[in-house]
Design a protein around this motif. Structure first.
Motif, PDB file in Angstrom:
ATOM      1  N   GLN A   1      19.359  21.907  -6.933  1.00 27.23           N
ATOM      2  CA  GLN A   1      18.816  21.785  -5.588  1.00 27.23           C
ATOM      3  C   GLN A   1      18.453  20.315  -5.351  1.00 27.23           C
ATOM      4  N   HIS A   2      18.617  19.850  -4.126  1.00 25.58           N
ATOM      5  CA  HIS A   2      18.390  18.429  -3.868  1.00 25.58           C
ATOM      6  C   HIS A   2      17.821  18.218  -2.468  1.00 25.58           C
ATOM      7  N   SER A   3      17.263  17.054  -2.253  1.00 26.23           N
ATOM      8  CA  SER A   3      16.753  16.730  -0.915  1.00 26.23           C
ATOM      9  C   SER A   3      17.948  16.464   0.002  1.00 26.23           C
ATOM     10  N   PRO A   4      17.794  16.714   1.315  1.00 25.62           N
ATOM     11  CA  PRO A   4      18.958  16.727   2.209  1.00 25.62           C
ATOM     12  C   PRO A   4      19.633  15.364   2.378  1.00 25.62           C
TER      13      PRO A   4
ATOM     14  N   LEU B   1      14.715  11.050 -11.190  1.00 27.27           N
ATOM     15  CA  LEU B   1      15.545  11.278 -10.005  1.00 27.27           C
ATOM     16  C   LEU B   1      14.683  11.965  -8.950  1.00 27.27           C
ATOM     17  N   GLY B   2      14.240  11.176  -7.981  1.00 29.12           N
ATOM     18  CA  GLY B   2      13.270  11.669  -7.000  1.00 29.12           C
ATOM     19  C   GLY B   2      13.832  12.729  -6.073  1.00 29.12           C
ATOM     20  N   TRP B   3      15.152  12.830  -5.977  1.00 30.52           N
ATOM     21  CA  TRP B   3      15.777  13.764  -5.037  1.00 30.52           C
ATOM     22  C   TRP B   3      16.046  15.140  -5.638  1.00 30.52           C
ATOM     23  N   VAL B   4      15.785  15.316  -6.927  1.00 31.84           N
ATOM     24  CA  VAL B   4      16.041  16.619  -7.570  1.00 31.84           C
ATOM     25  C   VAL B   4      14.919  17.587  -7.222  1.00 31.84           C
TER      26      VAL B   4
ATOM     27  N   ALA C   1      14.746  19.531 -15.192  1.00 29.03           N
ATOM     28  CA  ALA C   1      13.320  19.611 -14.867  1.00 29.03           C
ATOM     29  C   ALA C   1      12.612  18.308 -15.223  1.00 29.03           C
ATOM     30  N   GLU C   2      13.039  17.699 -16.317  1.00 36.05           N
ATOM     31  CA  GLU C   2      12.398  16.464 -16.771  1.00 36.05           C
ATOM     32  C   GLU C   2      12.642  15.298 -15.800  1.00 36.05           C
ATOM     33  N   VAL C   3      13.881  15.112 -15.366  1.00 39.72           N
ATOM     34  CA  VAL C   3      14.148  13.991 -14.444  1.00 39.72           C
ATOM     35  C   VAL C   3      13.427  14.208 -13.122  1.00 39.72           C
ATOM     36  N   ARG C   4      13.183  15.476 -12.773  1.00 43.32           N
ATOM     37  CA  ARG C   4      12.419  15.764 -11.558  1.00 43.32           C
ATOM     38  C   ARG C   4      10.934  15.494 -11.771  1.00 43.32           C
TER      39      ARG C   4
ATOM     40  N   ASP D   1      24.884  10.319 -15.227  1.00 35.80           N
ATOM     41  CA  ASP D   1      24.235   9.247 -15.987  1.00 35.80           C
ATOM     42  C   ASP D   1      22.864   9.618 -16.529  1.00 35.80           C
ATOM     43  N   LYS D   2      22.103  10.364 -15.741  1.00 31.33           N
ATOM     44  CA  LYS D   2      20.711  10.609 -16.126  1.00 31.33           C
ATOM     45  C   LYS D   2      20.476  11.994 -16.728  1.00 31.33           C
TER      46      LYS D   2
END
Ligand SMILES: C[S@@+](CC[C@H](N)C(=O)[O-])C[C@H]1O[C@@H](n2cnc3c(N)ncnc32)[C@H](O)[C@@H]1O
Ligand SMILES: C[S@@+](CC[C@H](N)C(=O)[O-])C[C@H]1O[C@@H](n2cnc3c(N)ncnc32)[C@H](O)[C@@H]1O
Lengths: 382, 382
Positions: free
Chosen positions: A185-188, A154-157, A146-149, A201-202
């Motif tokens: 879940q991730h962007s396509p 990480l913009g794709w999370v 949730a934090e990296v999002r 890594d992140k």
């Protein structure tokens, strides 16, 4: 319990459909308690593609606009775009609320338990928070997702996600992480290769403890289905009370089956579970045992528990027959006694509805205090 | 585990709102499997005053009329009169079904697990069905409540009901019933005095085992709220998957958190829990241990479990390190292997959705067979 074994626990992010349902139920509960601390609330939520349906038994003097709370929770969790499978602005919110049954209210008004049932509390000295290691690490991973999002690391999370950690125990102590599963879940447009590298890594490396985590020997499963674009309530129907092991101890110890979210503290499913954790944690914090499990059981309409069991699983440093008496002396166990002691008539529940009800250090989590450890030690002559 | 203690378990009748939801979800599952045994089903139900809402992910070649199944289940359970709080003819049935996410289907089509998660199975030789005594007795009471209603032995009993049994253990064995709680929905004209007497005479006494039940010393709580006329979904919102401890071992042993009802057997929450029970039961039936708990854990899309734990809780008659190898040799643990071995692609689930998934002797409950006991004994040289 065996001494050498592998044990697995899981966690889910705040964007998992069952957890959105829990947060909506507790969001409504908090809004009601903020206006009327004696609100009786049993609030259940189901979420599926395009729909949030809220049902339950509520008796209160408060007035809250339920659809606004539902939308605010969904927005906060991160579903702001209909192309992600769910969206706080365009989803429909249905409600069907009635009063608490007057037959039940009768029993509760006189101070009795709001339901029958069994509740467990657990503590172990294998981590600083006196929680089992696998669930602590599983929560760290989902919190980090949730934090990296949210911090856009990480913009794709996207909001929905899960983690699972398998720990090797030797001589009853966690010594090594064996397996980690992370699904997000991730962007396509993002490739599986990038997903794998960036989650390593992140997300995983920054939060796994050095002493237990050897990246070369741990088995990693990162998005093992190969694709997780459809997520949230579109991929999986979400219901309140369906993550009760994630909410508690990750499968270490027993569970009585009662859910927490959406329930005001006259419901012993919630309040007695918090008290059982408080008792178990204070016993371990006092050094009376390495591990402790507490079972309480209630009859509906009756204030005192019908049974109290303190089980130190053979790890006790003092005689346990005595312990039950000492505990009964220092810990209230009636619904009213628990509510007063733990200050449960406050709007503190929405926070509990993701990343676990136990092992948290925010001040609202009064059941995590170890303020009884000293008197317990004194009572048993330590 | 301590040797001398009180332990409490509970059960609910088929008319309890959460259990109606489970039976609807499994009724729909069965109807789909009967037409297309490869149906992918995740079917959730919520019930409140006047409404049954069915949501979920279903991919199938079958066609079934969901409202008909919902009404038939509710009728069968006993809600045929709107003055009882719920009624199969006048309630509204809403449905919102979509296909299984193609991203998940991808992982499942290749034989992988339909989700991550942890599942436990348990067995103990304290009863003939190799189940813990408290849950066995709690189920006997709720089954009997349904029987006296359906056979019209007690004409005033209505469908919703609960039981709870506290057992005293000495030296790890059940020796005495300490407390019994029975709550049953009832018609308004009956007095508490009659309720108490008839529940004692027609429900409790006939089904409690002589050796454990001394009516003069047992504490009885019969309808302790004093009134239980409002019942079913009108008194309490019902949801699928909210009685997971009643469904399993009554709080003895651990739980992974996954629910069973409404899920086809590619969902390991269900199939791997059945396999874990089958393993644990065969180990105890073989005399290899007095008690046994099995934990399996899976990663989504991956066929083999990420961890397998066999814990005989110190009651083993053979070395346990060896046992895991033997079990892996004789019990399949991939979703496909489990489905084939236990014959799970059949419409057998509605029966499981009340009075427990384990300790049953109907032939459909293939996971209760002890057909591996002999080979287990041979393998360990007994
Ligand atoms: C796999 S779904 C449960 C099964 C689902 N109801 C079905 O019908 O297939 C459970 C959770 O897994 C996660 N999930 C959803 N889609 C996924 C995917 N494609 N890969 C990995 N995990 C996924 C989400 O957190 C979801 O709530
Ligand atoms: C007490 S209710 C749970 C609390 C409820 N949601 C509320 O808001 O008060 C749980 C179960 O208890 C049983 N029950 C309902 N009314 C009851 C009564 N008046 N006395 C005893 N048990 C009751 C039903 O089986 C019901 O599903």
């Amino acid at each position: 319990m065996r001494n050498n074994y592998l044990f697995t626990s899981e966690s889910v992010t705040e964007g998992h459909p069952d957890k959105i349902a829990d947060q909506i139920s507790d969001g409504i509960l908090d809004a009601l308690l903020a206006q009327d601390k004696h609100s009786r609330v049993a609030c259940e939520t189901i979420l599926t593609t395009g729909i949030a349906f809220v049902a339950g038994e509520i008796s209160t003097k408060a007035y809250v606009e339920i659809p606004d709370i539902v939308r605010e929770v969904i927005k906060n969790v991160g579903y702001g775009d209909a192309t992600w499978g769910f969206d706080y602005q365009t989803c429909s919110v249905l409600t069907s609320i009635h009063n608490q049954s007057s037959d039940i209210a009768m029993g509760v008004d006189s101070g009795g338990a709001g339901d029958q049932g069994l509740m467990f509390g657990y503590a172990t000295n294998e981590t600083a928070e006196l929680m089992p290691m696998p669930i602590v690490l599983a929560h760290r991973l989902t919190r980090r997702l949730a934090e990296v999002r949210k911090k856009n690391i990480l913009g794709w999370v996207r909001p929905d996600g899960k983690s699972q950690v398998t720990i090797e125990y030797r001589n009853g102590k966690p010594v090594r992480i064996d397996t980690i599963v992370v699904s997000t879940q991730h962007s396509p447009e993002i490739s599986n290769k990038v997903i794998e590298r960036e989650i390593m890594d992140k997300v995983i490396r920054p939060v796994m403890p050095k002493g237990l985590y050897d990246p070369t020997s741990v088995k990693h499963y990162i998005n093992p289905t190969g694709r997780f674009v459809v997520g949230g309530p579109m991929g999986d129907t979400g219901l309140t009370g369906r993550k009760i092991i994630v909410d508690t101890y990750g499968g270490h110890g027993s569970h009585g089956g009662g859910a927490f979210s959406g329930k005001d503290p006259t419901k012993v499913d919630r309040s007695a579970s918090y008290m059982a954790r408080y008792i178990a944690k204070n016993i371990v914090a006092a050094g009376l045992a390495d591990r402790c499990e507490v079972q309480l059981a209630y009859a509906i309409g009756v204030a005192d528990p019908v049974s109290v069991l303190i089980d130190t699983k053979g790890t006790e440093k003092v005689q346990t027959d005595n312990l039950e008496k000492v505990v009964r002396k220092h810990f209230p166990m009636t619904p009213r006694g628990i509510i007063d002691h733990l200050k449960l008539r406050r709007p503190i529940y929405r926070k509990t509805a993701a990343y676990g009800h136990f092992g948290r250090n925010e001040p609202e989590f009064t059941w995590e205090k170890t303020d009884k450890a000293k008197v317990l030690r004194k009572e048993v002559g330590l």
